[in-house]
Design an enzyme around this catalytic site. Structure first.
Site, mmCIF file in Angstrom:
data_model
loop_
_atom_site.group_PDB
_atom_site.id
_atom_site.type_symbol
_atom_site.label_atom_id
_atom_site.label_comp_id
_atom_site.label_asym_id
_atom_site.label_seq_id
_atom_site.Cartn_x
_atom_site.Cartn_y
_atom_site.Cartn_z
ATOM 1 N N HIS A 91 60.014 -16.454 -51.518
ATOM 2 C CA HIS A 91 59.457 -16.015 -52.807
ATOM 3 C C HIS A 91 60.318 -14.939 -53.460
ATOM 4 O O HIS A 91 60.256 -14.746 -54.673
ATOM 5 C CB HIS A 91 57.983 -15.583 -52.672
ATOM 6 C CG HIS A 91 57.737 -14.264 -52.035
ATOM 7 N ND1 HIS A 91 57.349 -14.136 -50.713
ATOM 8 C CD2 HIS A 91 57.767 -13.010 -52.528
ATOM 9 C CE1 HIS A 91 57.153 -12.858 -50.433
ATOM 10 N NE2 HIS A 91 57.412 -12.147 -51.514
ATOM 11 N N ASP A 227 58.372 -18.740 -45.167
ATOM 12 C CA ASP A 227 58.757 -18.001 -46.376
ATOM 13 C C ASP A 227 60.106 -17.305 -46.182
ATOM 14 O O ASP A 227 60.172 -16.100 -45.956
ATOM 15 C CB ASP A 227 57.665 -16.985 -46.714
ATOM 16 C CG ASP A 227 57.800 -16.426 -48.120
ATOM 17 O OD1 ASP A 227 58.839 -16.648 -48.751
ATOM 18 O OD2 ASP A 227 56.858 -15.743 -48.575
ATOM 19 N N SER A 651 58.430 -7.292 -48.951
ATOM 20 C CA SER A 651 58.711 -8.722 -48.838
ATOM 21 C C SER A 651 60.173 -8.909 -48.449
ATOM 22 O O SER A 651 61.071 -8.370 -49.098
ATOM 23 C CB SER A 651 58.443 -9.428 -50.162
ATOM 24 O OG SER A 651 57.068 -9.481 -50.422
#
Length: 720
Positions: A91, A227, A651
């Site tokens: 992402h 991810d 992240s």
């Protein structure tokens, strides 16, 4: 005035006898890596770490910090090979992957793997940043600042001092220096950085792996998402930063992370190293109450309405799905986060706990007759009451005009162009017009007026109905919004790049005249004028006072409760957070384990579904149990959870084991624990990580990109 080191060390107390330490009490916190020696080092070792503070952060020697990279100013990434190979979240790389995609060559749908250096894809306007050194500059920043100054004068002098300190910083010519505040402005640190702009896309799994579960599973556990994406840093022949060139070569890092193949178990030590964006752990009860009961509900409602409309178009049209994939994910991310945050605050009884702390605070202030602190809590009550309406109006403007109605954002950028001309004349206008046309070109590549039109109608009517009346412009009052929307989208030139380019052609006077005859621009201009003339000045005026009270309150808390642990709030600077692999019980009768497996991916499989489809090859690998060296007792681990205190910006952060090896890739938090931005609770808060063995399995067995595996260092620390 207290130095950063003194503050950090004076606010942590831990008993060295591991046998009597409750490990929950030493988890949580986002610690400054240059200040780990002493108490933090002891805490980490009590949790199982075998590393020293010097192993994690060193100026003179290679250390973990040299492998940690700020990824394009937002996420975190890490170097995992001697050839500058970067690992981050899917992402985080999503926008880049999308920019290289088309209907004919859809890397979002099919994935992308460069099978040689030559196939790695360069990216414009992209950078990654290393932290080379962190210095305490508190004394220099506070030079000349006196207590009897008003807050505006203090901040003016502080900002002047920051500029001096940054300019005078000892660094190489290719390096940069910037100063950030900590502990609500009580301390300041200088960061010397190295920025690389030649960063190329190396690999990414298909969205069906990298975003498996999509918005349904976002912020949720159990999770089954691969991810991750991969990039590479390129440098010039001397290993220094350089603009893109075919002559550039893969960067040689001072340190890269070895990768453990041994996996994780309950209570294993985990260290997450990265650039957390923003937290507010020391807000008063009245501040949290306002966020949870006034501001969050408004933002949630706006985004919920936008998402419903965009989702309908994406499901019906694949071209729109590609164009809006990244935007939709961005809108949905914090919409769902705010919902979970509110639930977590309620579940953890955070507001009441803050009030109890404040009662204890007030009692001690009275007992010790600390005159300077006596009005702090009442000042908070007054100021939060005063700022509520303007904060709400500001959030409505941001959510409606700036973020979610694309036409209004387009008018806002044009409004800035007009303001540039009014303030700086032709020269300022030309400079702004050039950058505006460039940004419009990129924006309209992924824009659909057909999608934006119903979003405009819904959200503008919501603004008119729900925003505080004193901040609603006259052109939103007593209006038929269906008729208004039809008229604007039928006549405005700002709904296409060609139309916008035509509006922006000509002299400055001609452009301004044309803009003020455009229906969308005229509508947006009134809204933006209210924001600049009424909302933002009022908000900043009260917020400056609130910041001054918060700064003093932070100082008071550390003074009055010297044995409590106080870490600085996140501010996009490099931080360490440590914890352990742990399952959890979010509510009565419900307990989750710490790891998920590929079996769970197949159990969630819905053929053809945009969230839960599973590639045929992945199904075949699972059915054959062809997991290579990455499986664990006949199973393929996918994700695991821990107690690390993370937030947005973490992240892509590496999850590192007790010996300094990579074991996972941080990408999310559990829904029940998203309130950790204001209230970390070790019983509820969990961060979610991709098991690095799943990353390697996808690269090797699924993608066949063995060349990437070959340049990594794979280790077995538990088998020593």
């Amino acid at each position: 005035m207290v130095s950063c080191k003194t503050v950090q060390e004076s606010t942590q107390v831990v008993n060295n006898e591991a046998s009597i330490v409750d490990t929950r009490e030493i988890q949580g916190g986002m610690w400054i890596p240059s200040l780990l020696k002493g108490v933090n080092e002891n805490e980490m070792q009590l949790l199982g770490s075998k590393m020293t503070a010097e192993d994690i952060y060193s100026v003179n020697n290679s250390s973990l910090k040299d492998a940690i990279v700020h990824f394009n100013g937002g996420c975190t990434s890490e170097v995992i090979s001697p050839n500058g190979l970067l690992l981050t979240n899917h992402h985080c790389g999503y926008g880049v992957i999308q920019s290289h995609s088309s209907v004919e060559n859809d890397y979002l749908k099919d994935g992308f793997w460069a099978m040689s250096y030559e196939e790695e894809l360069p990216n414009e306007n992209f950078s990654v940043t290393f932290i080379k050194r962190i210095d305490d500059v508190t004394e220099a920043v506070f030079e000349g600042v006196m207590e009897d100054m008003d807050e505006a004068s203090k901040m003016k002098l502080i900002n002047q001092n920051i500029q001096k300190v940054s300019k005078a910083a000892q660094k190489e010519t290719w390096q940069k220096a910037n100063v950030k505040s900590f502990y609500k402005g009580n301390q300041y640190l200088l960061f010397v950085t190295e920025e690389f702009t030649d960063v190329r896309l190396v690999g990414a799994p298909p969205t069906s792996i990298g975003k498996f579960g999509s918005d349904t599973d976002n912020w949720m556990w159990p999770r089954h998402t691969g991810d991750f994406s991969m990039f590479r840093i390129y440098a010039d022949a001397t290993n220094k930063p350089a603009a893109y060139s075919k002559d550039n070569v893969p960067y040689k890092p001072a340190h890269y992370l070895p990768i453990s193949l041994d996996g994780v178990e309950e209570n294993d030590f985990t260290l997450v190293f990265g650039f957390p964006g923003r937290t507010n752990e020391y807000l008063p009860a009245v501040g949290i109450d306002q966020i949870v009961n006034v501001l969050n509900p408004a933002k949630i409602e706006v985004r919920e309405n936008a998402l419903q409309i965009v989702d309908g178009f994406m499901r019906a049209d694949n071209d729109i799905k590609i164009k809006y994939a990244s935007k939709y994910a961005s809108i949905a991310n914090y919409w769902k986060k705010w919902i979970g945050e509110n639930q977590g605050i309620e579940k953890s009884n955070a507001i009441q706990k803050k009030r109890e702390l404040e009662q204890e605070f007030s009692k001690i202030v009275v007992e010790k007759d600390l005159v300077g602190y006596k009005t702090l809590l009442s000042d908070f009550e007054t100021l939060y009451k005063e700022i509520e309406n303007v904060s709400l109006a500001r959030d409505y403007w941001i959510e409606v005009a700036y973020r979610n109605v694309e036409l209004l954002h387009t008018t806002f950028r044009a409004f800035q162009l007009e303001q540039a001309f009014l303030r700086g004349g032709e020269q300022a206008f030309e400079s702004r017009r050039k950058s505006l046309l460039k940004s419009y070109k990129g924006k309209f590549k992924n824009y659909s007026a057909k999608v934006d039109k119903p979003v405009f109608e819904k959200l503008v009517s919501l603004y008119a109905k729900k925003a505080p009346k004193e901040y609603v412009p006259s052109n939103m009052k007593d209006v038929d919004f269906t008729m208004l929307t039809n008229e604007i989208y039928a006549n405005s030139r700002l709904t296409s790049f060609e139309g916008a380019k035509e509006l922006l052609s000509g002299s400055a006077e001609e452009v301004i005249k044309k803009l003020n005859n455009d229906k969308a621009y005229v509508f947006g201009k009134e809204l933006h004028t209210i924001f600049y003339n009424k909302i933002e000045p009022k908000f900043q005026e009260i917020n400056l006072k609130l910041a001054a009270v918060q700064k003093e309150y932070m100082k008071a808390l550390m003074e009055i409760f010297p044995n409590k642990r106080f870490f600085p709030d996140a501010n996009s600077t490099l931080r360490v957070t440590y914890g352990q692999v742990k399952g959890y019980a979010p509510r009565d009768g419900m307990r989750y384990g710490n790891t998920t497996y590929l079996k769970g991916v197949l159990e969630k499989y819905v053929p053809g579904d945009y969230e839960f489809d599973v590639p045929k090859k992945l199904q075949e690998l699972y059915n054959a149990k062809d997991f290579g060296q990455y499986g664990d007792s006949g199973k393929m681990p996918v994700n695991f959870i821990g107690t690390n205190h993370t937030t947005g910006g973490n992240s892509g952060s590496p999850a590192i084991d007790a010996h300094g090896n990579l074991i996972g890739l941080n990408f999310d938090r559990v829904w029940e624990g998203t309130m950790s931005d204001m209230n970390y609770d070790p019983d509820i808060c969990r961060n979610i990580m991709v098991d690095v063995r799943y990353v390697l399995f996808i690269i090797d067995k699924y993608a066949g990109a063995k060349r990437l595996i070959d340049e990594m260092t794979l280790v077995h620390p538990k088998k020593k």
